[in-house]
Design a protein around this motif. Structure first.
Motif, short mmCIF file in Angstrom:
data_model
loop_
_atom_site.label_atom_id
_atom_site.label_comp_id
_atom_site.label_asym_id
_atom_site.label_seq_id
_atom_site.Cartn_x
_atom_site.Cartn_y
_atom_site.Cartn_z
N PRO A 206 -34.23 -27.49 -60.12
CA PRO A 206 -33.06 -26.82 -60.11
C PRO A 206 -32.89 -26.14 -58.64
CG PRO A 206 -35.02 -25.70 -61.13
CD PRO A 206 -35.47 -27.14 -60.80
N ILE A 207 -31.49 -26.24 -57.95
CA ILE A 207 -31.26 -25.67 -56.85
C ILE A 207 -31.04 -23.99 -57.00
CG2 ILE A 207 -28.86 -25.97 -57.10
CD1 ILE A 207 -28.96 -27.14 -54.08
N PHE A 208 -31.29 -23.55 -55.82
CA PHE A 208 -30.97 -22.05 -55.85
C PHE A 208 -29.66 -21.84 -55.64
CE2 PHE A 208 -30.53 -18.32 -53.05
CZ PHE A 208 -30.83 -17.19 -54.00
N ARG A 209 -28.99 -21.13 -56.40
CA ARG A 209 -27.43 -21.02 -56.40
C ARG A 209 -27.25 -19.84 -55.55
NH1 ARG A 209 -23.75 -23.24 -57.93
NH2 ARG A 209 -24.62 -24.67 -58.94
N ASP A 210 -26.83 -20.13 -54.32
CA ASP A 210 -26.44 -18.89 -53.64
C ASP A 210 -24.98 -19.00 -53.34
OD1 ASP A 210 -26.58 -17.15 -51.40
OD2 ASP A 210 -28.15 -18.25 -50.07
N GLN A 211 -24.51 -17.82 -52.67
CA GLN A 211 -23.01 -17.66 -52.74
C GLN A 211 -22.02 -18.73 -52.22
OE1 GLN A 211 -22.14 -14.26 -50.01
NE2 GLN A 211 -23.95 -13.12 -50.33
#
Length: 631
Positions: A206-211
């Motif tokens: 899972p990718i880290f969801r940043d702004q």
């Protein structure tokens, strides 16, 4: 990296023909070993660590860092200058999966005296200096678990393109075959895992969801024939080769027990700690140039060697295959081995019934027989033609072929044939740390745990299904601070590992079907440091043990320094490596809040890592202000 036989490797179709032959003779070899050494007693405590290193090049002109594919030459140099001229050389060097990796261990195992703890960091320092001296001026030795841009264009030196065609070993869209160690075992494992599975391995993190991370996050792969597009999940980082898992670095510890009963007892007790220590050592938040939403490599490496067919994974009804297999061959353990642990074996255990019966008929007890019969549901993956017919009385290669390719959190290791080595257990879940001080701290912490478990006859066992749940939680982002883990409440009831399962349960005053009142969810801070009225804490127990031992002032100071690191990592006063790396990237002036680790960010991160590891720069937020005795 397990068994390193030499010879002519067989492809998967040829290997498959000999699978039953390997299994048959592997069991005979195990029975021969067992019957020779089952009653062996009073082996002294010996133990040792394994540290895996990456070779990297710092390109200052282009502000880029690459992994250097010269591990073979560096390894040859180290062996020529070390063990080949001096059998008592203080370090040993071995190959690892990546051609940019090497593995270092102490030249001789450590013994049972407390003063040995004073020599661990010194030996790791020797290893780092030895290997660094064999590198070119712009190269350095790096103990980072996962290279952040592994699989990105131009990440190797020299640069190679991937080979995503059938002629390639892995057919990866990202990982070139040249990054695989040239020893035939490694390429054979890679190709045969893929052929047995019937497709490339599939890794989705899972990718880290940043702004500014795209929603959904979906990649296009220009050289993909369609397999990658079908396998890649939205909002995940997709990887497709064994190298993305086995190309990471780890830290492991192996112990020799005084007897087989003690080895089985330690195996079980330490299995409950695997998720806890893994979360404490979390050090791998970045994959293929992206910021992920996990902190540990375990699930990545598990998927990278998952050779199960669709039938074995339960995606199709069983037709051509014999078993539904619930885990990859790289995963958490599936059964406890001691009588104390029997009642906590609450997960499905697929076994080869014929092998199980053969082992029982050969005098092996039920718990050990089912463990071996479970390992042997797997096929051998790497067979060398010259090693097909062996002397089963005096060799163990067929047993080790399957034993060493069941990569679990703990490994139970019978003595090699005709050796003075005893029954051993290997503790395998730790992520490698940035400095020798940190790696020494984790090693000493785990070794001390074994001493306390045996001295106080502690019992940390909980249902194995709860350990599996803990393993999943431990890999989450910042799990050490934000998540809870199942852990046993009363560890002092004790369990006599020499008793049969029913008697042990009765003496412990617990029901044989397991009692949920025995365990509860705790934070790692509570488990390590204790909480009044809830749990005494491992560090206070270790301190109590040390106070009752004759420990010289210097050794005591060293140990307390190490335990202070563990204590403060658990409490959150100090960061894990994973959290520290995340903060470095998020605060980098070039980071765009888009989950991308660029070449420049990667260069600055690993340059700082190198300066910290070599003592040129302090990092109190990562490991405080330890007294360094070797610089």
């Amino acid at each position: 990296m397990g068994l390193l036989s030499q010879g002519s490797p067989l492809n998967w179709e040829e290997t498959k023909k000999y699978a039953d032959h390997i299994r048959k003779h592997g069991i005979i070899q195990f029975l021969n070993i067992y019957n020779k050494v089952k009653d062996r007693q009073r082996d002294v405590l010996k133990w040792g660590d394994e540290v895996e290193y990456m070779l990297i090049e710092m390109d200052e002109a282009n502000e880029k860092v690459r992994i250097v594919l010269s591990g073979g030459e560096v390894l040859e140099t180290l062996q020529e200058q070390g063990e080949k001229i001096n059998p008592n050389h203080p370090t040993l060097w071995r190959p690892e999966y990546g051609s940019y990796m090497i593995e270092g261990t102490p030249g001789q195992p450590y013994g049972g005296t407390m003063s040995e703890f004073n020599t661990v960091e010194d030996n790791m320092d020797k290893r780092r200096r030895e290997a660094s001296a064999a590198l070119k001026p712009n190269e350095t030795l790096c103990t980072v678990t996962a290279f952040p841009r592994l699989g990105c264009p131009g990440f190797t030196k020299p640069e190679y393109r991937p080979t995503p065609v059938e002629a390639g070993v892995s057919r990866s869209l990202f990982f070139p075959d040249e990054a695989i160690n040239t020893h035939p075992r490694f390429s054979t494992l890679t190709r045969n895992i893929r052929h047995r599975r019937g497709e490339k391995v599939v890794i989705n993190v899972p990718i880290f969801r940043d702004q500014k991370t795209p929603t959904p996050f979906v990649e296009n792969f220009p050289e993909d024939d369609g397999e990658g597009a079908r396998a890649a999940l939205p909002d995940h980082i997709y990887m497709d080769a064994m190298g993305f898992g086995m190309g990471n670095c780890c830290l492991q510890v192996t112990f020799q027990a005084c007897s087989i009963a003690e080895a089985r007892y330690l195996y079980d007790q330490l299995a409950t700690f695997c998720p806890i220590v893994m979360a404490l050592s979390a050090a791998s938040p970045f994959y293929r140039g992206y910021v992920s939403d996990i902190d540990c490599r375990w699930g990545v490496i598990s998927a990278s060697v998952d050779d199960r067919t669709p039938e074995e994974r339960g995606l199709k009804p069983l037709k051509n295959d014999k078993y539904r297999i619930f885990k990859s061959r790289y995963d958490s353990i599936d059964s406890y081995l001691s009588s104390c642990g029997e009642k906590y074996n609450d997960i499905d255990l697929t076994i080869d019934e014929d092998i199980y019966k053969q082992l029982l008929d050969g005098g092996i007890d039920k718990l050990l027989a089912q463990h071996i019969a479970h390992l042997f549901i797997r096929d051998p993956l790497s067979i060398f033609e010259e090693k097909l017919n062996l002397d089963d009385e005096n060799e163990s290669d067929h047993f080790e072929n399957l034993q060493s390719t069941n990569w679990q959190t703990m490994r139970f290791k019978p003595p090699p044939p005709n050796s003075d080595i005893g029954w051993r257990v290997e503790f395998r879940p730790m992520e490698v740390q940035l400095t020798d001080f940190e790696n020494s701290a984790y090693v000493v912490f785990v070794v001390l745990l074994t001493r306390v478990i045996l001295s106080y006859k502690l019992d940390f066992l909980i249902p194995l299904s709860k350990v599996d749940e803990n393993m999943k939680v431990a890999q989450k982002r910042n799990a050490v601070q934000e998540d809870m883990f199942y852990f046993r409440k009363d560890i002092f009831k004790g369990c006599n590992p020499g008793l049969d399962g029913a008697t042990a349960s009765a003496q412990n005053g617990v029901e044989t079907d397991g009692d949920s009142e025995e365990y509860m969810l705790m934070s790692i801070d509570t488990i390590i440091n204790g909480k009044e009225g809830v749990f005494p804490g491992l560090i206070p127990i270790l301190n109590c043990y040390l106070e009752n031992m004759e420990v010289d002032v210097d050794t005591r100071c060293t140990i307390l320094n190490y335990l202070k690191l563990i204590k403060k990592r658990a409490s959150g006063e100090l960061m894990t490596m994973a959290k520290w790396m995340r903060e470095f990237v998020s605060q980098h002036p070039q980071y765009q809040q888009d989950s991308v680790v660029t070449d420049k960010i990667n260069y600055d991160l690993l340059r700082k890592c190198d300066r910290i590891a070599t003592g040129q720069e302090r990092c109190p937020e990562l490991f405080g202000e330890p007294i360094n005795r070797f610089k």
